[in-house]
Design an enzyme around this catalytic site. Structure first.
Site, PDB file in Angstrom:
ATOM      1  N   ASP A 124      53.628  34.363  33.604  1.00 34.90           N
ATOM      2  CA  ASP A 124      53.019  33.330  32.766  1.00 34.90           C
ATOM      3  C   ASP A 124      54.015  32.651  31.838  1.00 34.90           C
ATOM      4  O   ASP A 124      53.773  31.525  31.394  1.00 34.90           O
ATOM      5  CB  ASP A 124      51.880  33.928  31.938  1.00 34.90           C
ATOM      6  CG  ASP A 124      50.549  33.862  32.670  1.00 34.90           C
ATOM      7  OD1 ASP A 124      50.545  33.490  33.856  1.00 34.90           O
ATOM      8  OD2 ASP A 124      49.515  34.180  32.057  1.00 34.90           O
ATOM      9  N   SER A 413      47.675  42.668  36.505  1.00 31.06           N
ATOM     10  CA  SER A 413      48.406  42.133  35.365  1.00 31.06           C
ATOM     11  C   SER A 413      47.496  41.212  34.590  1.00 31.06           C
ATOM     12  O   SER A 413      46.856  40.334  35.161  1.00 31.06           O
ATOM     13  CB  SER A 413      49.643  41.358  35.832  1.00 31.06           C
ATOM     14  OG  SER A 413      50.226  40.666  34.754  1.00 31.06           O
ATOM     15  N   ALA A 414      47.427  41.407  33.283  1.00 27.85           N
ATOM     16  CA  ALA A 414      46.595  40.537  32.457  1.00 27.85           C
ATOM     17  C   ALA A 414      47.073  39.096  32.536  1.00 27.85           C
ATOM     18  O   ALA A 414      46.302  38.163  32.338  1.00 27.85           O
ATOM     19  CB  ALA A 414      46.619  41.021  31.011  1.00 27.85           C
ATOM     20  N   CYS A 415      48.359  38.914  32.845  1.00 23.97           N
ATOM     21  CA  CYS A 415      48.905  37.558  32.923  1.00 23.97           C
ATOM     22  C   CYS A 415      48.314  36.764  34.078  1.00 23.97           C
ATOM     23  O   CYS A 415      48.337  35.544  34.075  1.00 23.97           O
ATOM     24  CB  CYS A 415      50.425  37.616  33.098  1.00 23.97           C
ATOM     25  SG  CYS A 415      51.294  38.382  31.734  1.00 23.97           S
ATOM     26  N   HIS A 416      47.826  37.469  35.107  1.00 27.22           N
ATOM     27  CA  HIS A 416      47.398  36.773  36.309  1.00 27.22           C
ATOM     28  C   HIS A 416      45.974  37.131  36.708  1.00 27.22           C
ATOM     29  O   HIS A 416      45.627  37.068  37.877  1.00 27.22           O
ATOM     30  CB  HIS A 416      48.344  37.093  37.469  1.00 27.22           C
ATOM     31  CG  HIS A 416      49.746  36.646  37.233  1.00 27.22           C
ATOM     32  ND1 HIS A 416      50.766  37.520  36.982  1.00 27.22           N
ATOM     33  CD2 HIS A 416      50.291  35.415  37.175  1.00 27.22           C
ATOM     34  CE1 HIS A 416      51.887  36.853  36.793  1.00 27.22           C
ATOM     35  NE2 HIS A 416      51.627  35.579  36.904  1.00 27.22           N
TER      36      HIS A 416
END
Length: 475
Positions: A124, A413-416
């Site tokens: 991100d 992943s929290a980013c995705h």
């Protein structure tokens, strides 16, 4: 309510695993090595002065710079210290756009918006700056698709085909993915870009010489997940590389941006203020943090040096990861165990045609009913008639496993995370079945992971799934 006697015989009296947390999240962050920690503490006492005015403190900074340069195979003068991967990645994106917008407009060099080419599974800290510029109408973007057989780019030819002469300002492709561990062919991409620039410059006319002479497009790689796990050496043709100390046993809050010698004179400061880092990165240097970064780099170089043609750390990580994978599959997928829990475990990052990081394992808890609905195959069904309850139950069981706090790992992943499905966008783009992507667990081992950790993790997986089924007997 199911009784204790109804448990699989191999699991009776074992449904409560050890309460000692087992750390399997090295891709999120790594514990500091003793060498790095000692260097930080020593620098707090001996290097507290401002390195801009104290030669002793300055020497700590420069020793760290040389250590990191030795690790990635560049010159110390090509390294700029930053606060970590996020700052370095943002800087790379903005640098390319700045360079394009500053081309000589008198030559009509700009014929449209600057164009960026990136893989569709970037972190991100790459994706969001690009998306912000895209939303403001300041750039065009081509997101490159991922090949399910490699977890990386389908082929470098697709990247080259996406380039636009006089428009493309940046190509950014990660060295290794944080969720799947897929490794990208960075040296091959660098060679292809250099050849593309050379061939196009041969046909350049006077109306676009500014672009031809600019060195655009820049080539950047986010190497935060790769440095310290596999050998990372800057290839010819690479302009920018990001790294973060906490990913390879160093402290948080320190990292670096490699900037090639050909680009250095054109590098625009991201932060304005003092003249630190040769005038391109203002702010008093974090001397203790950099001392720890340098120590981590020296340790990683030693761990990754060839010994009889092999890297001891890579061998160690791969062996412990494979032990974890095989023992989990054998235990969770044991027929008696699977019949009782209603779950099986599948591996998401077993790419047949591409290398992966030696420490990364991505698995999913899946419903045996979903597998049965696919005709007893090992492939999950993908039709819209699949019972959504089975999907939710697998994800809830995964969440329960992680919520117990005995295995420290990541649910993707929290980013995705995809907003609607809860599935990892990285896994979806990498060809993982959408149903498996909703209940994934990323397990990443490190230098300190032991066989006892593996055995404890297997025991906890079993205990959690057994306890989940005992508490939720209807299915």
């Amino acid at each position: 309510q199911m009784s204790h006697q109804q448990l699989p015989r191999s699991q009776q009296h074992k449904q409560e695993a050890t309460k000692t947390p087992i750390y399997l999240d090295y891709n999120a962050t790594s514990p500091m090595s003793s060498q790095s920690r000692d260097a930080v503490i020593e620098a707090m006492y001996t290097g507290w002065q401002n390195p801009s005015v104290c030669s002793r403190t300055r020497s700590i900074v420069e020793v760290a710079r040389k250590s990191v340069a030795d690790l990635i195979g560049c010159q110390p003068a090509e390294l700029i210290f930053t606060s970590g991967g996020t700052e370095s990645n943002n800087w790379a994106v903005k640098q390319a756009v700045w360079m394009y917008r500053n081309l000589d407009r008198a030559e009509n060099a700009i014929v449209g918006r600057p164009h960026v080419v990136a893989s569709c599974i970037e972190h991100d800290s790459i994706r969001k700056p690009i998306e912000r510029l895209l939303a403001l109408g300041l750039v065009d973007v081509t997101w490159l698709r991922i090949d399910s057989s490699t977890g990386a780019l389908a082929n470098v030819g697709d990247l080259v085909a996406a380039l636009r002469w006089r428009n493309t300002c940046l190509v950014t492709v990660m060295w290794a993915n944080n969720e799947t561990g897929a490794i990208f062919p960075i040296a091959e991409i660098a060679n292809a870009l250099s050849e593309w620039r050379r061939l196009n410059s041969l046909t350049v006319d006077s109306s676009c010489s500014s672009y031809a002479n600019s060195g655009l497009p820049l080539f950047h790689t986010d190497a935060c997940q790769a440095v310290g796990k596999v050998p990372v050496k800057v290839p010819n043709g690479l302009d920018l590389l990001s790294l973060a100390g906490h990913k390879f046993q160093g402290p948080k809050g320190v990292g670096a941006l490699y900037c090639s010698a050909r680009l250095r004179a054109k590098l625009a400061p991201l932060l304005l203020g003092g003249g630190q880092e040769n005038g391109v990165r203002a702010g008093t240097e974090n001397t203790p943090g950099l001392a720890g970064l340098g120590a981590a780099a020296r340790l990683s170089k030693t761990q990754l040096d060839d010994v009889d043609g092999r890297q001891p750390l890579m061998v160690q990580l791969a062996e412990i990861r494979d032990q974890l994978r095989d023992r989990l599959l054998n235990s969770i997928n044991d027929p008696e165990m699977s019949e009782f829990t209603g779950f099986r475990l599948i591996v998401n990052n077993n790419f047949p045609n591409g290398p992966t990081l030696p420490n990364t394992l991505n698995v999913s808890v899946v419903s045996t009913k979903l597998l049965q609905s696919a005709g007893q195959s090992k492939e999950l069904a993908t039709d819209n008639n699949t019972d959504d309850m089975e999907l939710r139950e697998a994800a809830l069981a995964r969440n329960y496993l992680l919520s117990r706090g005995r295995i420290l790992a990541s649910a993707g992943s929290a980013c995705h995370a995809a907003a609607n499905s809860g599935a990892s966008a990285v896994l979806l783009e990498s060809g993982v079945n959408p149903m498996a992507a909703r209940s994934a667990v990323r397990l990443s081992v490190g230098p300190d992971t032991t066989i006892d950790d593996v055995l404890g993790a297997v025991e906890e997986f079993n205990a959690a799934l057994l306890q989940w089924r005992i508490e939720h007997p209807s299915r």
